[in-house]
Design a protein around this motif. Structure first.
Motif, PDB file in Angstrom:
ATOM      1  N   PRO A 199      33.158  40.870  29.463  1.00  0.00           N
ATOM      2  CA  PRO A 199      32.016  40.375  30.238  1.00  0.00           C
ATOM      3  C   PRO A 199      32.395  39.241  31.192  1.00  0.00           C
ATOM      4  O   PRO A 199      31.862  39.169  32.308  1.00  0.00           O
ATOM      5  CB  PRO A 199      31.043  39.881  29.156  1.00  0.00           C
ATOM      6  N   LEU A 200      33.314  38.370  30.763  1.00  0.00           N
ATOM      7  CA  LEU A 200      33.780  37.304  31.653  1.00  0.00           C
ATOM      8  C   LEU A 200      34.472  37.886  32.877  1.00  0.00           C
ATOM      9  O   LEU A 200      34.350  37.360  33.987  1.00  0.00           O
ATOM     10  CB  LEU A 200      34.736  36.367  30.913  1.00  0.00           C
ATOM     11  N   PHE A 201      35.205  38.985  32.671  1.00  0.00           N
ATOM     12  CA  PHE A 201      35.873  39.648  33.794  1.00  0.00           C
ATOM     13  C   PHE A 201      34.845  40.156  34.806  1.00  0.00           C
ATOM     14  O   PHE A 201      35.031  40.014  36.022  1.00  0.00           O
ATOM     15  CB  PHE A 201      36.736  40.807  33.288  1.00  0.00           C
ATOM     16  N   PHE A 202      33.756  40.750  34.303  1.00  0.00           N
ATOM     17  CA  PHE A 202      32.717  41.233  35.205  1.00  0.00           C
ATOM     18  C   PHE A 202      32.043  40.078  35.951  1.00  0.00           C
ATOM     19  O   PHE A 202      31.706  40.200  37.130  1.00  0.00           O
ATOM     20  CB  PHE A 202      31.677  42.052  34.435  1.00  0.00           C
ATOM     21  N   VAL A 203      31.845  38.960  35.254  1.00  0.00           N
ATOM     22  CA  VAL A 203      31.294  37.776  35.921  1.00  0.00           C
ATOM     23  C   VAL A 203      32.247  37.299  37.011  1.00  0.00           C
ATOM     24  O   VAL A 203      31.830  37.001  38.142  1.00  0.00           O
ATOM     25  CB  VAL A 203      31.023  36.638  34.918  1.00  0.00           C
ATOM     26  N   ALA A 204      33.540  37.239  36.691  1.00  0.00           N
ATOM     27  CA  ALA A 204      34.547  36.797  37.655  1.00  0.00           C
ATOM     28  C   ALA A 204      34.577  37.714  38.871  1.00  0.00           C
ATOM     29  O   ALA A 204      34.610  37.240  40.025  1.00  0.00           O
ATOM     30  CB  ALA A 204      35.931  36.753  36.989  1.00  0.00           C
ATOM     31  N   LEU A 205      34.560  39.017  38.635  1.00  0.00           N
ATOM     32  CA  LEU A 205      34.657  39.980  39.726  1.00  0.00           C
ATOM     33  C   LEU A 205      33.402  39.970  40.602  1.00  0.00           C
ATOM     34  O   LEU A 205      33.476  39.753  41.818  1.00  0.00           O
ATOM     35  CB  LEU A 205      34.886  41.383  39.148  1.00  0.00           C
ATOM     36  N   PHE A 206      32.248  40.174  39.976  1.00  0.00           N
ATOM     37  CA  PHE A 206      31.044  40.387  40.766  1.00  0.00           C
ATOM     38  C   PHE A 206      30.433  39.089  41.300  1.00  0.00           C
ATOM     39  O   PHE A 206      29.706  39.131  42.297  1.00  0.00           O
ATOM     40  CB  PHE A 206      30.013  41.167  39.944  1.00  0.00           C
ATOM     41  N   SER A 207      30.704  37.955  40.669  1.00  0.00           N
ATOM     42  CA  SER A 207      30.210  36.698  41.234  1.00  0.00           C
ATOM     43  C   SER A 207      30.933  36.386  42.541  1.00  0.00           C
ATOM     44  O   SER A 207      30.309  35.953  43.518  1.00  0.00           O
ATOM     45  CB  SER A 207      30.378  35.547  40.237  1.00  0.00           C
ATOM     46  N   ASN A 208      32.236  36.635  42.585  1.00  0.00           N
ATOM     47  CA  ASN A 208      32.981  36.400  43.827  1.00  0.00           C
ATOM     48  C   ASN A 208      32.606  37.426  44.894  1.00  0.00           C
ATOM     49  O   ASN A 208      32.535  37.089  46.084  1.00  0.00           O
ATOM     50  CB  ASN A 208      34.481  36.417  43.548  1.00  0.00           C
ATOM     51  N   ILE A 209      32.374  38.674  44.476  1.00  0.00           N
ATOM     52  CA  ILE A 209      31.890  39.680  45.430  1.00  0.00           C
ATOM     53  C   ILE A 209      30.540  39.262  45.994  1.00  0.00           C
ATOM     54  O   ILE A 209      30.281  39.369  47.207  1.00  0.00           O
ATOM     55  CB  ILE A 209      31.795  41.062  44.748  1.00  0.00           C
ATOM     56  N   THR A 210      29.667  38.765  45.130  1.00  0.00           N
ATOM     57  CA  THR A 210      28.351  38.299  45.572  1.00  0.00           C
ATOM     58  C   THR A 210      28.474  37.143  46.553  1.00  0.00           C
ATOM     59  O   THR A 210      27.770  37.096  47.572  1.00  0.00           O
ATOM     60  CB  THR A 210      27.499  37.865  44.362  1.00  0.00           C
ATOM     61  N   ALA A 211      29.379  36.203  46.264  1.00  0.00           N
ATOM     62  CA  ALA A 211      29.572  35.056  47.158  1.00  0.00           C
ATOM     63  C   ALA A 211      30.017  35.508  48.546  1.00  0.00           C
ATOM     64  O   ALA A 211      29.476  35.060  49.574  1.00  0.00           O
ATOM     65  CB  ALA A 211      30.595  34.096  46.556  1.00  0.00           C
TER      66      ALA A 211
END
Length: 229
Positions: A199-211
């Motif tokens: 789940p941390l990986f998904f947060v890392a990936l998609f939060s930066n994509i969102t930014a």
């Protein structure tokens, strides 16, 4: 994304229906939105302290510390929702209250991710700690791009990995690790810590994509304004 937005809005409204009786009770006894926001920060600090303690005193197999940390993160997330509801229903909203909420949200995320990174490093999960740090960067940048855009008069609320999603993924991943980790302690195929790290990986990936998506969204809006001028 449209399907996700529908599901997100449905989940949000469902939670509001559950917590609204408590919200009305809080308003009745005079609890303010800022008090609720502060309580959420205190709970997140407590979660971070659990991760810090687990990193310093716990063993690598003590997954119940992670579970407790995740449970408190999820519980603190309810306060993130309740402060806004109390402000809206109780007509106690203010400009400073909105600023106070945003600032304490950032403190909460920084504190929690510091505790998580510390735990992962101290327990020898170096790559996982890097993933957690990237998740922290993405989380901050999602909020920063929006704040900077709104400072320029731009609407910038789009994106997949907003704060509620980050809280749920981080907290739920930690909670599941605490529940299922001890059961899978001798599993050589799927390491129990992955319940937390994936789940941390998904947060890392998609939060930066969102930014970056928000940044690109702002670029298009500004280019459009310049052409109109």
């Amino acid at each position: 994304m449209t399907v996700f937005k529908v599901c997100r809005d449905w989940a949000q409204q469902t939670i509001y229906k559950i917590i609204n009786p408590l919200v009305h009770w809080m308003i009745k006894i005079g609890i303010t939105p800022n008090f609720i926001t502060t309580t959420g920060l205190v709970l997140n600090i407590l979660a971070a302290c659990i991760f810090l303690y687990a990193g310093m005193r716990g063993n690598r197999e003590d997954y119940f510390y992670i579970g407790w940390g995740g449970g408190i993160i999820l519980f603190a997330g309810l306060f993130d929702m309740m402060d806004g509801q109390v402000a809206r229903i109780g007509k106690m909203g203010s400009t400073f209250g909105a600023l106070y909420d945003s600032v304490l949200d950032r403190y909460s995320e920084l504190t929690v991710f510091f505790g998580i990174c510390f735990y992962l490093i101290m327990q020898g999960y170096v790559i996982s700690s890097i993933i957690a740090f990237i998740a922290l960067i993405g989380s901050l940048m999602v909020s920063y791009v929006r704040a900077r855009a709104e400072g320029l008069g731009l609407e910038c609320k789009m994106g997949f990995m907003q704060r509620p999603e980050r809280v749920v993924l981080t907290g739920l991943g930690a909670l599941l690790c605490g529940i299922f980790g001890p059961m899978m302690e001798y599993n050589t195929i799927f390491q129990p810590i992955l319940w937390f790290v994936i789940p941390l990986f998904f947060v890392a990936l998609f939060s930066n994509i969102t930014a970056f998506s928000r940044l690109n969204h702002c670029r298009k809006l500004l280019n459009k304004e310049e052409k109109n001028d």
